[in-house]
Design a protein around this motif. Sequence first.
Motif, PDB file in Angstrom:
ATOM      1  N   TRP A  10      51.314  46.305  88.478  1.00  0.00           N
ATOM      2  CA  TRP A  10      51.799  46.604  87.142  1.00  0.00           C
ATOM      3  C   TRP A  10      50.687  47.255  86.341  1.00  0.00           C
ATOM      4  N   THR A  11      51.049  48.198  85.508  1.00  0.00           N
ATOM      5  CA  THR A  11      50.132  48.743  84.513  1.00  0.00           C
ATOM      6  C   THR A  11      50.177  47.804  83.307  1.00  0.00           C
ATOM      7  N   GLN A  12      49.368  48.082  82.306  1.00  0.00           N
ATOM      8  CA  GLN A  12      49.439  47.276  81.084  1.00  0.00           C
ATOM      9  C   GLN A  12      50.847  47.327  80.490  1.00  0.00           C
ATOM     10  N   LYS A  13      51.421  48.520  80.460  1.00  0.00           N
ATOM     11  CA  LYS A  13      52.798  48.689  79.954  1.00  0.00           C
ATOM     12  C   LYS A  13      53.789  47.872  80.783  1.00  0.00           C
ATOM     13  N   GLY A  14      53.613  47.894  82.109  1.00  0.00           N
ATOM     14  CA  GLY A  14      54.526  47.172  82.992  1.00  0.00           C
ATOM     15  C   GLY A  14      54.476  45.672  82.799  1.00  0.00           C
ATOM     16  N   ILE A  15      53.277  45.115  82.660  1.00  0.00           N
ATOM     17  CA  ILE A  15      53.158  43.665  82.500  1.00  0.00           C
ATOM     18  C   ILE A  15      53.603  43.233  81.107  1.00  0.00           C
ATOM     19  N   GLU A  16      53.393  44.088  80.115  1.00  0.00           N
ATOM     20  CA  GLU A  16      53.852  43.756  78.765  1.00  0.00           C
ATOM     21  C   GLU A  16      55.380  43.647  78.699  1.00  0.00           C
ATOM     22  N   ASN A  17      56.044  44.382  79.587  1.00  0.00           N
ATOM     23  CA  ASN A  17      57.504  44.385  79.636  1.00  0.00           C
ATOM     24  C   ASN A  17      58.004  43.822  80.967  1.00  0.00           C
ATOM     25  N   VAL A  18      57.329  42.797  81.469  1.00  0.00           N
ATOM     26  CA  VAL A  18      57.620  42.264  82.802  1.00  0.00           C
ATOM     27  C   VAL A  18      59.059  41.749  82.923  1.00  0.00           C
ATOM     28  N   LYS A  19      59.640  41.301  81.839  1.00  0.00           N
ATOM     29  CA  LYS A  19      61.019  40.800  81.912  1.00  0.00           C
ATOM     30  C   LYS A  19      62.016  41.906  82.228  1.00  0.00           C
ATOM     31  N   GLU A  20      61.601  43.157  82.044  1.00  0.00           N
ATOM     32  CA  GLU A  20      62.452  44.297  82.397  1.00  0.00           C
ATOM     33  C   GLU A  20      62.281  44.709  83.862  1.00  0.00           C
ATOM     34  N   SER A  21      61.352  44.072  84.545  1.00  0.00           N
ATOM     35  CA  SER A  21      61.010  44.455  85.912  1.00  0.00           C
ATOM     36  C   SER A  21      62.194  44.410  86.886  1.00  0.00           C
ATOM     37  N   PRO A  22      63.055  43.378  86.856  1.00  0.00           N
ATOM     38  CA  PRO A  22      64.194  43.393  87.783  1.00  0.00           C
ATOM     39  C   PRO A  22      65.102  44.611  87.592  1.00  0.00           C
ATOM     40  N   GLY A  23      65.284  45.029  86.368  1.00  0.00           N
ATOM     41  CA  GLY A  23      66.087  46.226  86.108  1.00  0.00           C
ATOM     42  C   GLY A  23      65.421  47.472  86.648  1.00  0.00           C
ATOM     43  N   ARG A  24      64.090  47.532  86.518  1.00  0.00           N
ATOM     44  CA  ARG A  24      63.353  48.680  87.062  1.00  0.00           C
ATOM     45  C   ARG A  24      63.451  48.706  88.586  1.00  0.00           C
ATOM     46  N   LEU A  25      63.458  47.533  89.211  1.00  0.00           N
ATOM     47  CA  LEU A  25      63.621  47.468  90.666  1.00  0.00           C
ATOM     48  C   LEU A  25      64.988  48.010  91.071  1.00  0.00           C
ATOM     49  N   ASP A  26      66.012  47.660  90.328  1.00  0.00           N
ATOM     50  CA  ASP A  26      67.357  48.171  90.620  1.00  0.00           C
ATOM     51  C   ASP A  26      67.403  49.693  90.512  1.00  0.00           C
ATOM     52  N   VAL A  27      66.743  50.244  89.500  1.00  0.00           N
ATOM     53  CA  VAL A  27      66.673  51.701  89.330  1.00  0.00           C
ATOM     54  C   VAL A  27      65.943  52.329  90.516  1.00  0.00           C
ATOM     55  N   ALA A  28      64.855  51.706  90.954  1.00  0.00           N
ATOM     56  CA  ALA A  28      64.093  52.222  92.097  1.00  0.00           C
ATOM     57  C   ALA A  28      64.942  52.217  93.365  1.00  0.00           C
ATOM     58  N   LYS A  29      65.689  51.150  93.588  1.00  0.00           N
ATOM     59  CA  LYS A  29      66.561  51.087  94.771  1.00  0.00           C
ATOM     60  C   LYS A  29      67.561  52.235  94.766  1.00  0.00           C
ATOM     61  N   LYS A  30      68.134  52.526  93.604  1.00  0.00           N
ATOM     62  CA  LYS A  30      69.098  53.623  93.491  1.00  0.00           C
ATOM     63  C   LYS A  30      68.421  54.975  93.721  1.00  0.00           C
ATOM     64  N   ALA A  31      67.187  55.119  93.235  1.00  0.00           N
ATOM     65  CA  ALA A  31      66.450  56.361  93.442  1.00  0.00           C
ATOM     66  C   ALA A  31      66.164  56.576  94.928  1.00  0.00           C
ATOM     67  N   PHE A  32      65.781  55.524  95.624  1.00  0.00           N
ATOM     68  CA  PHE A  32      65.552  55.625  97.065  1.00  0.00           C
ATOM     69  C   PHE A  32      66.832  56.066  97.766  1.00  0.00           C
ATOM     70  N   GLN A  33      67.925  55.411  97.428  1.00  0.00           N
ATOM     71  CA  GLN A  33      69.207  55.725  98.059  1.00  0.00           C
ATOM     72  C   GLN A  33      69.601  57.178  97.803  1.00  0.00           C
ATOM     73  N   ALA A  34      69.444  57.644  96.572  1.00  0.00           N
ATOM     74  CA  ALA A  34      69.793  59.023  96.218  1.00  0.00           C
ATOM     75  C   ALA A  34      68.937  60.038  96.972  1.00  0.00           C
ATOM     76  N   ALA A  35      67.732  59.639  97.350  1.00  0.00           N
ATOM     77  CA  ALA A  35      66.815  60.529  98.075  1.00  0.00           C
ATOM     78  C   ALA A  35      66.998  60.449  99.586  1.00  0.00           C
ATOM     79  N   GLY A  36      67.963  59.657 100.049  1.00  0.00           N
ATOM     80  CA  GLY A  36      68.171  59.515 101.485  1.00  0.00           C
ATOM     81  C   GLY A  36      67.216  58.539 102.130  1.00  0.00           C
ATOM     82  N   ALA A  37      66.628  57.671 101.321  1.00  0.00           N
ATOM     83  CA  ALA A  37      65.679  56.660 101.799  1.00  0.00           C
ATOM     84  C   ALA A  37      66.278  55.282 101.522  1.00  0.00           C
ATOM     85  N   GLU A  38      65.572  54.248 101.946  1.00  0.00           N
ATOM     86  CA  GLU A  38      66.044  52.884 101.684  1.00  0.00           C
ATOM     87  C   GLU A  38      64.874  51.968 101.376  1.00  0.00           C
ATOM     88  N   LEU A  39      64.984  51.258 100.286  1.00  0.00           N
ATOM     89  CA  LEU A  39      64.028  50.215  99.951  1.00  0.00           C
ATOM     90  C   LEU A  39      64.525  48.972 100.690  1.00  0.00           C
TER      91      LEU A  39
END
Length: 97
Positions: A10-39
């Motif tokens: 986490w960056t300072q920004k990331g840890i300051e908003n750590v409660k948003e982290s699960p949502g960011r993980l969901d966004v990352a999973k979708k980005a991987f899928q859209a790129a033809g990859a898989e988390l």
Amino acid sequence: MSTYIILLNWTQKGIENVKESPGRLDVAKKAFQAAGAELKEFYLVMGRYDMVVVAEAPDDETVAKLALTIGSAGAIRTETLRAFTEDEYRKVIAALR
């Protein structure tokens, strides 16, 4: 598909908003899928890194684009490792002269 191990902090920004982290993980999973990859796997870890991801992607360029896109949001820093399966490892070693 190639396997990648992605080490995240986490960056300072990331840890300051750590409660948003699960949502960011969901966004990352979708980005991987859209790129033809898989988390494939995600771990919260203790020690030098905050999280570890195991992913599969068709090539290094795809993973580089994903890491840059996700990292540019400012919440994490990444270190990406290309991982070779046992079969791939044996093939590499067998090709040595």
